[in-house]
Design a protein around this motif. Structure first.
Motif, PDB file in Angstrom:
ATOM      1  N   SER A  20      -2.212  10.826 -13.704  1.00 53.59           N
ATOM      2  CA  SER A  20      -1.135  10.285 -12.858  1.00 53.59           C
ATOM      3  C   SER A  20       0.223  10.827 -13.289  1.00 53.59           C
ATOM      4  O   SER A  20       1.117  10.989 -12.471  1.00 53.59           O
ATOM      5  N   LEU A  21       0.356  11.110 -14.587  1.00 55.52           N
ATOM      6  CA  LEU A  21       1.647  11.595 -15.095  1.00 55.52           C
ATOM      7  C   LEU A  21       1.816  13.103 -14.876  1.00 55.52           C
ATOM      8  O   LEU A  21       2.925  13.581 -14.643  1.00 55.52           O
ATOM      9  N   CYS A  22       0.728  13.851 -14.990  1.00 59.62           N
ATOM     10  CA  CYS A  22       0.792  15.328 -14.907  1.00 59.62           C
ATOM     11  C   CYS A  22      -0.280  15.857 -13.955  1.00 59.62           C
ATOM     12  O   CYS A  22      -1.167  16.616 -14.375  1.00 59.62           O
ATOM     13  N   VAL A  36      -8.342  15.676  -8.534  1.00 56.39           N
ATOM     14  CA  VAL A  36      -7.548  14.785  -9.381  1.00 56.39           C
ATOM     15  C   VAL A  36      -7.209  13.527  -8.581  1.00 56.39           C
ATOM     16  O   VAL A  36      -6.772  13.622  -7.431  1.00 56.39           O
ATOM     17  N   VAL A  37      -7.432  12.376  -9.237  1.00 58.99           N
ATOM     18  CA  VAL A  37      -7.063  11.110  -8.610  1.00 58.99           C
ATOM     19  C   VAL A  37      -5.829  10.591  -9.339  1.00 58.99           C
ATOM     20  O   VAL A  37      -5.849  10.423 -10.557  1.00 58.99           O
ATOM     21  N   THR A  38      -4.753  10.345  -8.608  1.00 58.84           N
ATOM     22  CA  THR A  38      -3.569   9.791  -9.270  1.00 58.84           C
ATOM     23  C   THR A  38      -3.409   8.328  -8.874  1.00 58.84           C
ATOM     24  O   THR A  38      -3.684   7.948  -7.745  1.00 58.84           O
ATOM     25  N   GLY A  39      -2.982   7.540  -9.864  1.00 59.39           N
ATOM     26  CA  GLY A  39      -2.785   6.106  -9.630  1.00 59.39           C
ATOM     27  C   GLY A  39      -4.097   5.353  -9.733  1.00 59.39           C
ATOM     28  O   GLY A  39      -5.072   5.836 -10.323  1.00 59.39           O
ATOM     29  N   ALA A  60      -3.043   7.660  -4.816  1.00 58.61           N
ATOM     30  CA  ALA A  60      -2.880   6.252  -4.410  1.00 58.61           C
ATOM     31  C   ALA A  60      -1.429   6.065  -3.990  1.00 58.61           C
ATOM     32  O   ALA A  60      -0.522   6.520  -4.684  1.00 58.61           O
ATOM     33  N   SER A  61      -1.227   5.428  -2.845  1.00 63.05           N
ATOM     34  CA  SER A  61       0.174   5.163  -2.485  1.00 63.05           C
ATOM     35  C   SER A  61       0.451   3.685  -2.737  1.00 63.05           C
ATOM     36  O   SER A  61      -0.261   2.812  -2.243  1.00 63.05           O
ATOM     37  N   PHE A  87       3.207   2.808 -12.792  1.00 64.35           N
ATOM     38  CA  PHE A  87       3.190   1.640 -11.894  1.00 64.35           C
ATOM     39  C   PHE A  87       4.556   1.318 -11.309  1.00 64.35           C
ATOM     40  O   PHE A  87       4.736   0.264 -10.698  1.00 64.35           O
ATOM     41  N   ASP A  88       5.522   2.200 -11.525  1.00 63.21           N
ATOM     42  CA  ASP A  88       6.858   2.025 -10.971  1.00 63.21           C
ATOM     43  C   ASP A  88       7.435   0.629 -11.290  1.00 63.21           C
ATOM     44  O   ASP A  88       8.003  -0.043 -10.422  1.00 63.21           O
ATOM     45  N   SER A  89       7.256   0.219 -12.537  1.00 59.15           N
ATOM     46  CA  SER A  89       7.761  -1.075 -13.015  1.00 59.15           C
ATOM     47  C   SER A  89       7.362  -2.254 -12.132  1.00 59.15           C
ATOM     48  O   SER A  89       8.165  -3.137 -11.840  1.00 59.15           O
ATOM     49  N   THR A  90       6.109  -2.250 -11.701  1.00 61.97           N
ATOM     50  CA  THR A  90       5.598  -3.407 -10.958  1.00 61.97           C
ATOM     51  C   THR A  90       4.360  -3.935 -11.690  1.00 61.97           C
ATOM     52  O   THR A  90       3.723  -3.200 -12.457  1.00 61.97           O
TER      53      THR A  90
END
Ligand code: B12
Length: 454
Positions: free
Chosen positions: A98-100, A111-114, A138-139, A184-187
């Motif tokens: 998710s980071l790179c 690649v699966v992000t999130g 993942a959005s 997690f965008d601070s959530t």
């Protein structure tokens, strides 16, 4: 019809030639159980934990799923290359993916992000039809309702008897160094209480202690309190990670104790207010600060796992001794003294790159880098001095005089179970003090070639 087979692999950080991987802290990896639980029943699932067993690369399989963290990225790419050389497609996910994502995409078909909850069934469906896409992103956040980790994949493997369970994911704080805020965008999201209770009831007889792996179990105080109330009748023992602001709420502390909490990990990070400010963690000193918060925790008999980070701009070689003394005076059950680590994707990493202070382009892939080496230029001391001083702090805190003194603290010996385990856990940490120093990232004996993908 032939059943589709997926092999899930949990990579280790690295391996020294001819040696077993470090055996301490081997707990059941939840990402693997979570993926297995999300896999439809008509698909065969196998699981290999690279930390404790050899991966049978020649065993027939149709798809390989690898979880990647920054420290395990190099090893993950070696494992992926072994499978891809045999013509097996590899999909990677997890924090580092998710980071790179672009870096990870060089070594995998997909690649699966999130979070994977919604995407994984789609990945499997595409894999079965030979239509794997390069990226599945993942959005936003995913609902955690209905999550059912499948722990049957762990059968026959020897893990620590601790039950790892998720109550929630993410944290609302924006600490500069933390990868969780980036991903997690601070959530923070939470599982429905009934789902967690059902999982705990299933595991209760085989686990003497639970570890809620939440990044910050106190992130949403209202929901946390509701959860603790529901936990009381289960009569379990548990530990988790918390932020210090919760230690100023009496109702919260009372519920912690009544729900079976044995201790909390709290990121104190630094005794220097200027450092806390740079970290974006000034909430640590709110409402009377550390002394007040620790007094409250002590009053309720809650054990503390205190963690500290060294290497922020206000730190010098003089910062270590007072920190170790602080941890000893407050009789922390255990403590961590780590150097600051710039994880890619964090605001810290961006800042250090902008300031020209990174010592490697991508330390996690660099052959010159090894575990506990300092990957950036600190301001107040040389990298080697920072590394040595962290080691010195651990040695002092886990020296026998310190262990014995902390062991007779009334909170640490508050119940027989935690007192007995105090010696075992501290001895494990003592043994670990320098065990990982200069540990290689990736298997040093691996002679293959990293295969890149389009
Ligand atoms: C529990 C935990 C530990 C436990 C490990 C227990 C075990 N099983 O052995 C302990 C305490 C030992 C530990 C140690 C360390 N940890 Co740790 N740990 C965690 C924590 C809190 C929870 C992990 C977890 O189980 N989550 C639940 C699962 C279900 O969530 P998930 O991993 O995010 O997986 C989801 C997605 O990412 C995705 N996914 C994951 N893998 C895959 C694979 C595929 C193929 C797909 C499609 C999807 C996918 O799907 C899942 C469901 O949505 C995380 C924080 C976090 N939020 O994850 C940190 C975290 C993973 N740890 C971290 C770190 C840094 C460490 C240490 C290096 C700390 C240290 N200084 O010693 C060590 C060593 C790690 C190692 N690899 O050896 C960092 C990693 C950062 C990074 N950039 O990689 C994290 C993110 C914490 C943070 N604040 O930054 N850790």
């Amino acid at each position: 019809m032939k059943r589709f087979r997926v092999t899930i692999v949990h990579p280790c950080v690295g391996r020294k030639p001819g040696q077993e991987y470090v055996r301490t802290w081997q707990m059941e990896p939840l990402p693997a159980a979570t993926l297995a639980g999300l896999t439809p029943k008509h698909i065969d699932v196998r699981f290999y934990d690279d930390r404790m067993e050899l991966i049978p690369f020649d065993e027939p399989t149709d798809l390989v799923a690898i979880s990647v963290e920054t420290y395990t990225a190099k090893r993950a790419y070696q494992i992926a290359s072994e499978y891809r050389q045999r013509g097996i497609p590899v999909v990677m996910g997890g924090f580092h993916a998710s980071l790179c994502p672009d870096e990870v995409a060089r070594y995998a078909e997909s690649v699966v992000t999130g979070e994977a909850e919604i995407l994984w069934p789609q990945v499997l469906d595409d894999a079965q039809h030979g239509t794997l896409q390069k990226f599945y992103r993942a959005s936003g956040r995913t609902s955690l309702a209905g999550l059912r980790p499948d722990r049957s994949i762990f059968q026959g493997k020897r893990y620590l008897p601790v039950g790892l369970v998720e109550a929630g994911r993410g944290c609302h704080f924006k600490c500069e160094f933390c990868a969780v805020q980036t991903v997690f965008d601070s959530t923070q999201t939470r599982r429905p209480t009934d789902d967690i209770l059902a999982e705990l009831r299933l595991l209760k007889d085989s686990r003497k202690l639970f570890f809620f792996v939440d990044d910050n179990i106190t992130s949403n105080m209202r929901q946390a309190k509701e959860f603790f109330r529901a936990l009381i009748p289960l009569n379990i023992r548990w530990v988790s990670q918390a932020s210090i602001n919760a230690a100023h709420d009496e109702e919260f502390l009372d519920l912690l104790v009544r729900s079976g909490c044995q201790g909390v990990l709290i990121g104190f990070e630094s005794l220097n207010p200027a450092n806390l400010k740079s970290m974006n963690k000034t909430f640590n000193t709110a409402k009377g600060g550390f002394e007040k918060a620790l007094g409250n925790l002590r009053r309720f008999g809650i054990r503390v796992y205190g963690t500290f980070i060294f290497g922020y701009d206000g730190d010098t070689e003089d910062s270590f001794l007072p920190t170790v003394e602080f941890a000893q005076e407050h009789a922390f059950y255990i403590a961590a003294f780590n150097h600051l680590t710039p994880f890619p994707g964090t605001p810290l990493y961006t800042r250090l790159v902008a300031e020209g202070r990174m010592l490697y382009d991508a330390w996690w892939l660099d052959d010159r880098y090894s575990y506990n080496r300092i990957p950036f230029q600190p301001r107040g001391m040389e990298p080697d001095a920072l590394q040595r001083a962290c080691l010195g702090a651990r040695k002092a805190f886990y020296g026998w005089p310190s262990i014995l003194k902390r062991s007779v603290d009334p909170v640490n010996r508050g119940n027989a179970f935690m007192w007995r385990n105090f010696y075992m856990i501290n001895a494990m940490h003592r043994n670990d003090v320098s065990l990982r120093d200069h540990y290689p990232l990736g298997d040093q004996a691996w002679t293959g070639t990293l295969l890149t993908a389009n």
